[in-house]
Design a protein around this motif. Structure first.
Motif, PDB file in Angstrom:
ATOM      1  N   TYR A  19      26.512  40.026  49.086  1.00  0.00           N
ATOM      2  CA  TYR A  19      27.428  40.608  48.113  1.00  0.00           C
ATOM      3  C   TYR A  19      26.905  41.956  47.607  1.00  0.00           C
ATOM      4  O   TYR A  19      27.665  42.927  47.491  1.00  0.00           O
ATOM      5  CB  TYR A  19      27.661  39.655  46.939  1.00  0.00           C
ATOM      6  CG  TYR A  19      28.750  40.136  46.018  1.00  0.00           C
ATOM      7  CD1 TYR A  19      30.071  39.783  46.247  1.00  0.00           C
ATOM      8  CD2 TYR A  19      28.465  40.974  44.945  1.00  0.00           C
ATOM      9  CE1 TYR A  19      31.090  40.263  45.429  1.00  0.00           C
ATOM     10  CE2 TYR A  19      29.469  41.457  44.124  1.00  0.00           C
ATOM     11  CZ  TYR A  19      30.783  41.094  44.371  1.00  0.00           C
ATOM     12  OH  TYR A  19      31.775  41.590  43.563  1.00  0.00           O
ATOM     13  N   THR A  68      31.896  34.691  50.739  1.00  0.00           N
ATOM     14  CA  THR A  68      31.363  35.840  50.005  1.00  0.00           C
ATOM     15  C   THR A  68      32.070  37.123  50.435  1.00  0.00           C
ATOM     16  O   THR A  68      32.358  38.004  49.614  1.00  0.00           O
ATOM     17  CB  THR A  68      29.849  35.965  50.236  1.00  0.00           C
ATOM     18  OG1 THR A  68      29.204  34.769  49.779  1.00  0.00           O
ATOM     19  CG2 THR A  68      29.264  37.154  49.491  1.00  0.00           C
ATOM     20  N   SER A 128      34.218  39.749  48.089  1.00  0.00           N
ATOM     21  CA  SER A 128      34.040  41.199  48.096  1.00  0.00           C
ATOM     22  C   SER A 128      35.380  41.908  48.274  1.00  0.00           C
ATOM     23  O   SER A 128      35.647  42.926  47.628  1.00  0.00           O
ATOM     24  CB  SER A 128      33.073  41.605  49.211  1.00  0.00           C
ATOM     25  OG  SER A 128      31.780  41.107  48.955  1.00  0.00           O
ATOM     26  N   ASP A 129      36.223  41.373  49.151  1.00  0.00           N
ATOM     27  CA  ASP A 129      37.544  41.963  49.358  1.00  0.00           C
ATOM     28  C   ASP A 129      38.416  41.805  48.109  1.00  0.00           C
ATOM     29  O   ASP A 129      39.070  42.758  47.662  1.00  0.00           O
ATOM     30  CB  ASP A 129      38.209  41.301  50.561  1.00  0.00           C
ATOM     31  CG  ASP A 129      39.418  42.072  51.058  1.00  0.00           C
ATOM     32  OD1 ASP A 129      39.262  42.920  51.949  1.00  0.00           O
ATOM     33  OD2 ASP A 129      40.525  41.834  50.527  1.00  0.00           O
ATOM     34  N   PRO A 161      31.778  40.846  38.332  1.00  0.00           N
ATOM     35  CA  PRO A 161      31.832  40.421  39.741  1.00  0.00           C
ATOM     36  C   PRO A 161      30.973  39.211  40.070  1.00  0.00           C
ATOM     37  O   PRO A 161      31.299  38.463  40.989  1.00  0.00           O
ATOM     38  CB  PRO A 161      31.333  41.661  40.485  1.00  0.00           C
ATOM     39  CG  PRO A 161      31.611  42.804  39.574  1.00  0.00           C
ATOM     40  CD  PRO A 161      31.445  42.272  38.193  1.00  0.00           C
ATOM     41  N   LEU A 201      27.365  44.496  50.477  1.00  0.00           N
ATOM     42  CA  LEU A 201      28.762  44.842  50.726  1.00  0.00           C
ATOM     43  C   LEU A 201      29.352  45.728  49.631  1.00  0.00           C
ATOM     44  O   LEU A 201      30.296  46.492  49.886  1.00  0.00           O
ATOM     45  CB  LEU A 201      29.608  43.573  50.855  1.00  0.00           C
ATOM     46  CG  LEU A 201      29.411  42.747  52.126  1.00  0.00           C
ATOM     47  CD1 LEU A 201      30.079  41.389  51.994  1.00  0.00           C
ATOM     48  CD2 LEU A 201      29.967  43.488  53.345  1.00  0.00           C
ATOM     49  N   ASN A 202      28.802  45.651  48.435  1.00  0.00           N
ATOM     50  CA  ASN A 202      29.382  46.378  47.310  1.00  0.00           C
ATOM     51  C   ASN A 202      28.488  47.490  46.779  1.00  0.00           C
ATOM     52  O   ASN A 202      28.816  48.105  45.757  1.00  0.00           O
ATOM     53  CB  ASN A 202      29.726  45.384  46.186  1.00  0.00           C
ATOM     54  CG  ASN A 202      30.812  44.411  46.605  1.00  0.00           C
ATOM     55  OD1 ASN A 202      31.993  44.731  46.558  1.00  0.00           O
ATOM     56  ND2 ASN A 202      30.424  43.215  47.039  1.00  0.00           N
ATOM     57  N   HIS A 245      37.492  41.550  45.098  1.00  0.00           N
ATOM     58  CA  HIS A 245      36.987  42.351  43.989  1.00  0.00           C
ATOM     59  C   HIS A 245      37.248  43.843  44.155  1.00  0.00           C
ATOM     60  O   HIS A 245      36.976  44.620  43.235  1.00  0.00           O
ATOM     61  CB  HIS A 245      35.497  42.071  43.807  1.00  0.00           C
ATOM     62  CG  HIS A 245      35.221  40.683  43.335  1.00  0.00           C
ATOM     63  ND1 HIS A 245      33.959  40.125  43.295  1.00  0.00           N
ATOM     64  CD2 HIS A 245      36.069  39.706  42.871  1.00  0.00           C
ATOM     65  CE1 HIS A 245      34.038  38.888  42.855  1.00  0.00           C
ATOM     66  NE2 HIS A 245      35.302  38.611  42.586  1.00  0.00           N
ATOM     67  N   ARG A 246      37.781  44.237  45.302  1.00  0.00           N
ATOM     68  CA  ARG A 246      38.175  45.639  45.480  1.00  0.00           C
ATOM     69  C   ARG A 246      39.597  45.888  44.984  1.00  0.00           C
ATOM     70  O   ARG A 246      40.033  47.032  44.902  1.00  0.00           O
ATOM     71  CB  ARG A 246      38.068  46.029  46.963  1.00  0.00           C
ATOM     72  CG  ARG A 246      36.642  46.000  47.498  1.00  0.00           C
ATOM     73  CD  ARG A 246      36.545  46.567  48.916  1.00  0.00           C
ATOM     74  NE  ARG A 246      35.229  46.296  49.474  1.00  0.00           N
ATOM     75  CZ  ARG A 246      34.972  45.374  50.388  1.00  0.00           C
ATOM     76  NH1 ARG A 246      35.958  44.636  50.881  1.00  0.00           N
ATOM     77  NH2 ARG A 246      33.738  45.187  50.830  1.00  0.00           N
TER      78      ARG A 246
END
Length: 327
Positions: A240, A111, A115-116, A213, A243-244, A118-119
């Motif tokens: 998730y 997960t 997150s990484d 996402p 983190l976002n 999706h950046r």
């Protein structure tokens, strides 16, 4: 003979060969050993409709961003041959099967990888899967599953796609990210000697697109091939969101919608794999996917969609699954 010629040209002509488990495509994979060196041969026969250009393109993008897609050691794209870095045997699915206690930490680490990923700004060469595209993918259930069980589309069946489009327009916040699409424990190899997001070794990413996402998180936590513990799924969603910096309620509603979309598409794919490709083994997973479908439909935001599915699609009972197998 073509394989032997390719391997001879690239210096692997004396390697031993052993088959590796394939996927739902027509591609096949061989593990090569030559002395202390190992590599993997991908055989994507263009005469069977396979191609390697998108695998090469997406893999290069992933490696350029620090992720662990296999390095390409040699290629003959015209013949469909790629000689790839061997990432090893530590599939996340196998590790969890050996020790269920590893599921939570591994899934949380994956997960973190998502997150990484999706950046990153999505590359322009990837297609965008918006609400209408996602709805169209789920509509394939009328093309494959319904005929397979001798059922016919109804008004309720036809309404499913419209519900998905309308709900997506309401629930999506417009954020679009790279989705590797077939993102689950059998396509992830754990690489503990690498750092951070690079610990997730990536396979089967050639069908990547750009979408919401939640898509790959659903793919990871609602695995068609294995049961993920409910507490693991809940922990990954919470991680998730945290983190976002997302809104939990809106994200979980979109997560449920994409879970429905994916389940419908997968049921159609499993029927197609049996009827067209002679791969009935995927039918064993159909009850699990139907369970995912109904769990997602229980979300209060999806009440209208839930009624359309209940009225328009027969449940894959053991008798109906056997009917598909016999065909």
């Amino acid at each position: 003979a073509q394989i032997a010629g390719f391997l001879a040209r690239v210096g692997w002509g004396n390697a031993s060969q052993a088959p590796l488990a394939g996927d739902a495509s027509a591609r096949r994979y061989l593990r090569l050993r030559q002395g202390d060196a190992c590599a993997v041969l991908m055989d994507a026969d263009p005469h069977l409709g396979e191609r390697v250009d998108r695998f090469l393109q997406v893999g290069l993008w992933l490696r350029d961003h620090g992720y662990s897609a296999p390095r390409v050691l040699a290629e003959d794209a015209g013949a469909g041959f790629l000689l790839l870095e061997d990432l090893g045997d530590d599939l996340v699915a196998r590790m969890v099967a050996r020790d269920r206690g590893q599921e939570m930490p591994l899934y949380l680490a994956v997960t973190g990888f998502l997150s990484d990923l999706h950046r990153q700004t999505p590359p322009a060469f990837l297609a965008v899967a918006d609400g209408p595209v996602l709805a169209d993918l789920s509509a394939r259930i009328s093309d494959w599953y319904l005929p397979a069980v001798d059922a016919h589309p109804t008004a309720a069946t036809a309404a499913i796609a419209g519900h998905i489009v309308a709900l997506h327009q309401t629930l999506s916040d417009g954020r679009r990210v790279v989705s590797l699409r077939d993102f689950h424990a059998e396509n992830l190899i754990w690489l503990p000697d690498r750092l951070g997001p690079a610990q997730a070794g990536l396979l089967d990413f050639q069908d990547a697109f750009v979408t919401d996402p939640a898509y790959d998180l659903v793919s990871l936590c609602q695995d068609a091939r294995r049961d993920v513990l409910p507490e693991t799924e809940a922990a990954c969603i919470h991680a998730y969101v945290r983190l976002n910096g997302l809104d939990q309620g809106r994200f979980t509603a979109l997560y449920a919608l994409l879970g429905v979309q994916r389940a419908l598409r997968i049921i159609a794919v499993f029927a197609r794999l049996c009827l067209r490709s002679g791969k009935p083994q995927y039918l064993a997973h159909m009850p699990r996917v139907w369970g995912h479908l109904n769990r997602n439909l229980a979300h209060s935001a999806l009440a209208g969609l839930a009624r359309a599915v209940a009225d328009g699609l027969p449940r894959p009972t053991p008798d109906l699954i056997e009917r598909i197998r016999e065909k």
